[in-house]
Write a protein that holds these residues in place. Structure first.
Motif, short mmCIF file in Angstrom:
data_model
loop_
_atom_site.label_atom_id
_atom_site.label_comp_id
_atom_site.label_asym_id
_atom_site.label_seq_id
_atom_site.Cartn_x
_atom_site.Cartn_y
_atom_site.Cartn_z
N TYR A 89 0.75 -1.30 -0.01
CA TYR A 89 -0.03 -0.09 0.03
C TYR A 89 1.03 1.22 0.05
N LEU A 90 2.02 1.48 0.81
CA LEU A 90 2.96 2.32 0.89
C LEU A 90 3.51 2.63 -0.55
N ASP A 91 3.93 1.36 -1.43
CA ASP A 91 4.34 1.63 -2.70
C ASP A 91 3.50 2.20 -3.58
N LEU A 92 2.11 1.90 -3.34
CA LEU A 92 0.89 2.48 -4.32
C LEU A 92 0.86 3.69 -4.00
N ALA A 93 0.75 4.25 -2.69
CA ALA A 93 0.68 5.61 -2.40
C ALA A 93 2.05 6.58 -3.05
N LYS A 94 3.19 5.90 -2.98
CA LYS A 94 4.41 6.69 -3.50
C LYS A 94 4.25 6.69 -5.20
N GLN A 95 3.55 5.87 -5.76
CA GLN A 95 3.40 5.72 -7.23
C GLN A 95 2.44 6.81 -7.51
N LEU A 96 1.40 7.05 -6.68
CA LEU A 96 0.31 8.04 -6.69
C LEU A 96 1.13 9.46 -6.71
N GLY A 97 2.27 9.56 -6.00
CA GLY A 97 2.87 10.62 -5.90
C GLY A 97 2.84 11.33 -4.25
N ASP A 98 2.25 10.54 -3.36
CA ASP A 98 2.31 11.35 -2.02
C ASP A 98 1.98 10.05 -1.27
N VAL A 99 2.97 9.88 -0.18
CA VAL A 99 2.90 8.85 0.74
C VAL A 99 1.68 9.18 1.57
N LYS A 100 1.23 10.42 1.83
CA LYS A 100 0.19 10.80 2.84
C LYS A 100 -1.22 10.27 2.33
N VAL A 101 -1.25 9.82 1.08
CA VAL A 101 -2.55 9.33 0.55
C VAL A 101 -2.73 7.88 0.82
N ILE A 102 -1.79 7.13 1.66
CA ILE A 102 -1.72 5.81 1.87
C ILE A 102 -3.32 5.36 2.07
N ARG A 103 -3.82 5.75 3.15
CA ARG A 103 -5.13 5.49 3.52
C ARG A 103 -6.21 5.55 2.49
N ALA A 104 -6.07 6.79 1.93
CA ALA A 104 -7.27 7.09 0.71
C ALA A 104 -6.83 5.94 -0.26
N ALA A 105 -5.88 5.88 -0.65
CA ALA A 105 -5.52 5.00 -1.64
C ALA A 105 -5.91 3.25 -1.21
N ALA A 106 -5.74 2.87 -0.09
CA ALA A 106 -6.32 1.61 0.44
C ALA A 106 -7.66 1.74 0.37
N SER A 107 -8.37 2.76 0.73
CA SER A 107 -9.80 2.58 0.52
C SER A 107 -10.39 2.67 -0.75
N ALA A 108 -9.70 3.52 -1.79
CA ALA A 108 -10.22 3.40 -3.30
C ALA A 108 -9.78 1.74 -3.59
N ASN A 109 -8.68 1.30 -3.28
CA ASN A 109 -8.43 -0.21 -3.69
C ASN A 109 -9.54 -1.23 -3.18
N GLY A 110 -10.21 -0.74 -2.14
CA GLY A 110 -11.12 -1.62 -1.47
C GLY A 110 -12.55 -1.19 -2.02
N LYS A 111 -12.57 -0.18 -2.91
CA LYS A 111 -13.81 0.01 -3.44
C LYS A 111 -13.93 -0.18 -5.09
N ASN A 112 -12.92 -0.99 -5.61
CA ASN A 112 -12.57 -1.31 -6.77
C ASN A 112 -13.74 -2.31 -7.43
N PRO A 113 -14.61 -1.77 -8.31
CA PRO A 113 -15.60 -2.53 -8.77
C PRO A 113 -15.28 -3.79 -9.98
N LEU A 114 -13.90 -3.96 -10.24
CA LEU A 114 -13.59 -4.75 -11.43
C LEU A 114 -12.66 -5.71 -10.75
N TRP A 115 -12.99 -6.51 -9.80
CA TRP A 115 -12.15 -7.47 -9.26
C TRP A 115 -11.51 -8.50 -10.25
N ILE A 116 -10.24 -8.80 -9.91
CA ILE A 116 -9.33 -9.65 -11.03
C ILE A 116 -8.87 -8.72 -12.14
N ILE A 117 -9.83 -8.08 -12.92
CA ILE A 117 -9.31 -7.29 -13.95
C ILE A 117 -8.59 -6.14 -13.55
#
Length: 159
Positions: A92-120
């Motif tokens: 999740y930290l890597d994901l936040a870094k790729q998005l350009g801001d480590v402070k968005v880690i929780r928001a990125a994790a939340s968005a990850n959990g709301k992904n409507p296209l599992w597997i794809i």
């Protein structure tokens, strides 16, 4: 108007929704009460075919017109998730870094959990910084199954 189909997968019955604008959701149901679709709507046929190839181990990337509904930030996260290669994981930290801001880690994790296209959109490829399986809307056993399925090192059963 959205079309929908229900198919059998190794993870349970999956519900696929979409229309001429693309596939809007793929989710695995937590019960087997839905009736399997006998005639797949034409607009969903390619998605069903590609998912079957994925589960058969002959597809590693999806080539579909996608139309997930979400906020601009969620869509940014989902686009980033789509860049994680088959058989690989990131934290999740890597994901936040790729998005350009480590402070968005929780928001990125939340968005990850709301992904409507599992597997794809491979949200299952995001793990804890310590390598642990953390959070998965479909349940950790499904996340583990998907990671094992994609692993280049197949676990052999002893019995």
């Amino acid at each position: 108007m959205n079309e929908e189909a229900y198919i059998n997968t190794p993870l349970g019955i999956a519900k696929i929704c979409g229309n001429v604008d693309g596939i809007s959701s793929v989710t695995v149901l937590n019960n087997d009460l839905a009736e399997i679709t006998s005639v797949i709507p034409e607009i969903l046929e390619d998605c069903v075919y590609q998912l079957q190839e994925y589960f058969n181990g002959t597809r590693q990337q999806f080539n579909l017109n996608l139309n997930p509904q979400g906020t601009d930030f969620q869509k940014r996260v989902w686009e980033q998730l789509s860049t994680i290669p088959y058989g690989k994981t990131i934290s999740y930290l890597d994901l936040a870094k790729q998005l350009g801001d480590v402070k968005v880690i929780r928001a990125a994790a939340s968005a990850n959990g709301k992904n409507p296209l599992w597997i794809i959109i491979p949200c299952h490829r995001v793990i804890g910084t310590d390598g642990s399986l953390t959070g998965y809307a479909g349940g950790l056993s499904r996340k583990q199954w998907l990671l094992n399925h994609e692993s280049p090192y197949k676990q052999q059963s002893l019995f």
